[in-house]
Each structure stands twice: as C-alpha cells, then as structure tokens.
Design a protein around this motif. Structure first.
Motif, PDB file in Angstrom:
ATOM      1  N   GLU A   1       0.814  -1.222   0.000  1.00 45.24           N
ATOM      2  CA  GLU A   1       0.000   0.000   0.000  1.00 45.24           C
ATOM      3  C   GLU A   1       0.847   1.271   0.000  1.00 45.24           C
ATOM      4  OE1 GLU A   1      -2.760  -0.366   3.251  1.00 45.24           O
ATOM      5  OE2 GLU A   1      -4.033  -1.759   2.115  1.00 45.24           O
ATOM      6  N   GLY A   2       1.870   1.333   0.830  1.00 47.46           N
ATOM      7  CA  GLY A   2       2.713   2.524   0.888  1.00 47.46           C
ATOM      8  C   GLY A   2       3.456   2.753  -0.416  1.00 47.46           C
ATOM      9  N   VAL A   3       3.971   1.686  -0.992  1.00 45.79           N
ATOM     10  CA  VAL A   3       4.671   1.777  -2.283  1.00 45.79           C
ATOM     11  C   VAL A   3       3.690   2.234  -3.359  1.00 45.79           C
ATOM     12  CG1 VAL A   3       5.872   0.420  -4.050  1.00 45.79           C
ATOM     13  CG2 VAL A   3       6.334   0.007  -1.637  1.00 45.79           C
ATOM     14  N   PHE A   4       2.484   1.694  -3.326  1.00 41.47           N
ATOM     15  CA  PHE A   4       1.455   2.062  -4.297  1.00 41.47           C
ATOM     16  C   PHE A   4       1.089   3.537  -4.167  1.00 41.47           C
ATOM     17  CE2 PHE A   4      -3.069   2.573  -5.375  1.00 41.47           C
ATOM     18  CZ  PHE A   4      -3.020   2.230  -6.721  1.00 41.47           C
ATOM     19  N   ASP A   5       0.852   3.989  -2.944  1.00 44.29           N
ATOM     20  CA  ASP A   5       0.492   5.394  -2.735  1.00 44.29           C
ATOM     21  C   ASP A   5       1.590   6.333  -3.240  1.00 44.29           C
ATOM     22  OD1 ASP A   5      -1.896   4.566  -1.619  1.00 44.29           O
ATOM     23  OD2 ASP A   5      -1.223   4.845   0.463  1.00 44.29           O
ATOM     24  N   ALA A   6       2.829   6.008  -2.937  1.00 45.43           N
ATOM     25  CA  ALA A   6       3.950   6.833  -3.414  1.00 45.43           C
ATOM     26  C   ALA A   6       4.035   6.796  -4.941  1.00 45.43           C
ATOM     27  CB  ALA A   6       5.262   6.358  -2.791  1.00 45.43           C
ATOM     28  N   HIS A   7       3.816   5.626  -5.512  1.00 46.75           N
ATOM     29  CA  HIS A   7       3.854   5.477  -6.969  1.00 46.75           C
ATOM     30  C   HIS A   7       2.790   6.352  -7.632  1.00 46.75           C
ATOM     31  CE1 HIS A   7       4.018   3.571 -10.925  1.00 46.75           C
ATOM     32  NE2 HIS A   7       2.697   3.499 -10.844  1.00 46.75           N
ATOM     33  N   VAL A   8       1.559   6.261  -7.155  1.00 44.68           N
ATOM     34  CA  VAL A   8       0.465   7.038  -7.740  1.00 44.68           C
ATOM     35  C   VAL A   8       0.750   8.527  -7.604  1.00 44.68           C
ATOM     36  CG1 VAL A   8      -1.995   7.624  -7.527  1.00 44.68           C
ATOM     37  CG2 VAL A   8      -1.261   5.230  -7.460  1.00 44.68           C
ATOM     38  N   PHE A   9       1.271   8.951  -6.455  1.00 42.99           N
ATOM     39  CA  PHE A   9       1.594  10.354  -6.247  1.00 42.99           C
ATOM     40  C   PHE A   9       2.702  10.794  -7.206  1.00 42.99           C
ATOM     41  CE2 PHE A   9       4.136  13.695  -4.270  1.00 42.99           C
ATOM     42  CZ  PHE A   9       3.156  14.663  -4.053  1.00 42.99           C
ATOM     43  N   ASN A  10       3.766  10.023  -7.287  1.00 37.93           N
ATOM     44  CA  ASN A  10       4.917  10.403  -8.120  1.00 37.93           C
ATOM     45  C   ASN A  10       4.632  10.325  -9.610  1.00 37.93           C
ATOM     46  OD1 ASN A  10       6.583  10.918  -5.912  1.00 37.93           O
ATOM     47  ND2 ASN A  10       7.287   8.807  -5.823  1.00 37.93           N
ATOM     48  N   GLU A  11       3.811   9.363 -10.013  1.00 38.51           N
ATOM     49  CA  GLU A  11       3.561   9.142 -11.446  1.00 38.51           C
ATOM     50  C   GLU A  11       2.234   9.749 -11.904  1.00 38.51           C
ATOM     51  OE1 GLU A  11       5.957   8.038 -13.173  1.00 38.51           O
ATOM     52  OE2 GLU A  11       7.179   7.282 -11.514  1.00 38.51           O
ATOM     53  N   ASP A  12       1.493  10.334 -10.973  1.00 44.08           N
ATOM     54  CA  ASP A  12       0.188  10.918 -11.280  1.00 44.08           C
ATOM     55  C   ASP A  12      -0.756   9.876 -11.888  1.00 44.08           C
ATOM     56  OD1 ASP A  12      -1.627  13.027 -11.206  1.00 44.08           O
ATOM     57  OD2 ASP A  12      -1.170  13.636 -13.269  1.00 44.08           O
ATOM     58  N   GLY A  13      -0.697   8.676 -11.347  1.00 41.90           N
ATOM     59  CA  GLY A  13      -1.530   7.578 -11.829  1.00 41.90           C
ATOM     60  C   GLY A  13      -0.792   6.269 -11.671  1.00 41.90           C
ATOM     61  N   VAL A  14      -1.349   5.217 -12.249  1.00 44.61           N
ATOM     62  CA  VAL A  14      -0.750   3.895 -12.141  1.00 44.61           C
ATOM     63  C   VAL A  14      -0.063   3.532 -13.453  1.00 44.61           C
ATOM     64  CG1 VAL A  14      -1.177   1.447 -11.721  1.00 44.61           C
ATOM     65  CG2 VAL A  14      -2.532   3.165 -10.509  1.00 44.61           C
ATOM     66  N   LEU A  15       1.240   3.289 -13.367  1.00 45.31           N
ATOM     67  CA  LEU A  15       2.029   2.804 -14.498  1.00 45.31           C
ATOM     68  C   LEU A  15       2.515   1.410 -14.110  1.00 45.31           C
ATOM     69  CD1 LEU A  15       4.124   6.032 -15.251  1.00 45.31           C
ATOM     70  CD2 LEU A  15       1.992   5.274 -16.349  1.00 45.31           C
ATOM     71  N   PRO A  16       1.806   0.366 -14.555  1.00 40.82           N
ATOM     72  CA  PRO A  16       2.099  -0.982 -14.076  1.00 40.82           C
ATOM     73  C   PRO A  16       3.546  -1.422 -14.223  1.00 40.82           C
ATOM     74  CG  PRO A  16      -0.002  -0.958 -15.195  1.00 40.82           C
ATOM     75  CD  PRO A  16       0.634   0.392 -15.438  1.00 40.82           C
ATOM     76  N   HIS A  17       4.165  -1.166 -15.368  1.00 42.41           N
ATOM     77  CA  HIS A  17       5.548  -1.617 -15.552  1.00 42.41           C
ATOM     78  C   HIS A  17       6.492  -0.899 -14.589  1.00 42.41           C
ATOM     79  CE1 HIS A  17       5.068  -4.331 -18.969  1.00 42.41           C
ATOM     80  NE2 HIS A  17       4.135  -3.499 -19.398  1.00 42.41           N
ATOM     81  N   VAL A  18       6.256   0.353 -14.345  1.00 40.97           N
ATOM     82  CA  VAL A  18       7.082   1.112 -13.396  1.00 40.97           C
ATOM     83  C   VAL A  18       6.839   0.617 -11.979  1.00 40.97           C
ATOM     84  CG1 VAL A  18       7.549   3.415 -12.461  1.00 40.97           C
ATOM     85  CG2 VAL A  18       7.133   3.133 -14.919  1.00 40.97           C
ATOM     86  N   PHE A  19       5.583   0.415 -11.621  1.00 44.32           N
ATOM     87  CA  PHE A  19       5.250  -0.071 -10.284  1.00 44.32           C
ATOM     88  C   PHE A  19       5.899  -1.426 -10.006  1.00 44.32           C
ATOM     89  CE2 PHE A  19       2.478  -2.443  -7.345  1.00 44.32           C
ATOM     90  CZ  PHE A  19       2.574  -1.615  -6.235  1.00 44.32           C
ATOM     91  N   PHE A  20       5.954  -2.265 -11.021  1.00 45.07           N
ATOM     92  CA  PHE A  20       6.500  -3.607 -10.793  1.00 45.07           C
ATOM     93  C   PHE A  20       8.002  -3.613 -10.537  1.00 45.07           C
ATOM     94  CE2 PHE A  20       2.511  -5.557 -11.213  1.00 45.07           C
ATOM     95  CZ  PHE A  20       2.666  -6.830 -10.704  1.00 45.07           C
TER      96      PHE A  20
END
Length: 116
Positions: free
Chosen positions: A19-38
């Motif tokens: 969850e924390g990684v996801f929240d930071a990812h969405v904030f930094n990327e302004d959305g969900v970028l699956p390949h970046v998140f992985f």
C-alpha cells in the motif's frame, strides 16, 4: 479499467504491504504505471525473501502465479517483462527466489532467462 492497472490494484489488495509503495507510486507518477510499479514489486519481493518484513514474498508469488494462469495478455506482459525478467541474476543476492516460482512463472522465467 485496463487489465494491467487492475493487476496492480489486485496485488495491493492481496498484499497490503504494498500500500505505501502504491500510494507513493500514484503520487509520483500521477496515476498507475504498471511496468514502473513492478520495479518496486521486484525490490520489495526480493527484500522480503532476504528477510525483510514489509511484504510477504510468498503471497506475491502465489498471487502472480494465479494471475498468469488466466493467460490475459496485458497481465502476462507485465509479470513477464517487469517482474520475472528483473528478478536477481545468479550472482546477485536473492537469486534463489526463482526456485520458489510456481510452474507457470517458472516456465516463463526459463523462456526469457534460460541461463537464470
């Protein structure tokens, strides 16, 4: 919702340690970028395998194995290219994680990285 984005959301639901990684990812990327998140999923999973306690590597591997069995192209692409390909190489800490991949992930891993 696109299947690769749903994969990310489902993973976070299955393994709340992300969850924390996801929240930071969405904030930094302004959305969900699956390949970046992985990229972060790989790092967290390997850290867990090596003794970290933020996520449970077993939950992650089980979840991804189940998802690959559905044979959804967008999901398979993310798991194969952004998770399996980025697992540690034989000379890196955590490489033994590949010994715990399920049969579907093991087959894909062997296909994309035949030398380990």
């Amino acid at each position: 919702m696109e299947r690769d984005v749903q994969l990310v959301r489902d993973l976070v639901a299955a393994e709340p340690g992300f969850e924390g990684v996801f929240d930071a990812h969405v904030f930094n990327e302004d959305g969900v970028l699956p390949h970046v998140f992985f990229w972060d999923v790989v790092q967290e999973t390997v850290a867990s395998f090596l003794g970290g306690d933020t996520t449970d590597w077993r939950v992650t591997l089980r979840f991804l194995e189940e998802q690959l069995r559905f044979d959804v192209p967008e999901v398979a692409q993310v798991v194969t290219t952004s998770f399996l390909f980025n697992l540690p190489w034989p000379d890196q800490p955590g490489h033994n994680l590949v010994d715990h991949l399920g049969p579907t992930m093991s087959a894909r891993f062997a296909a994309i990285r035949p030398s380990g």
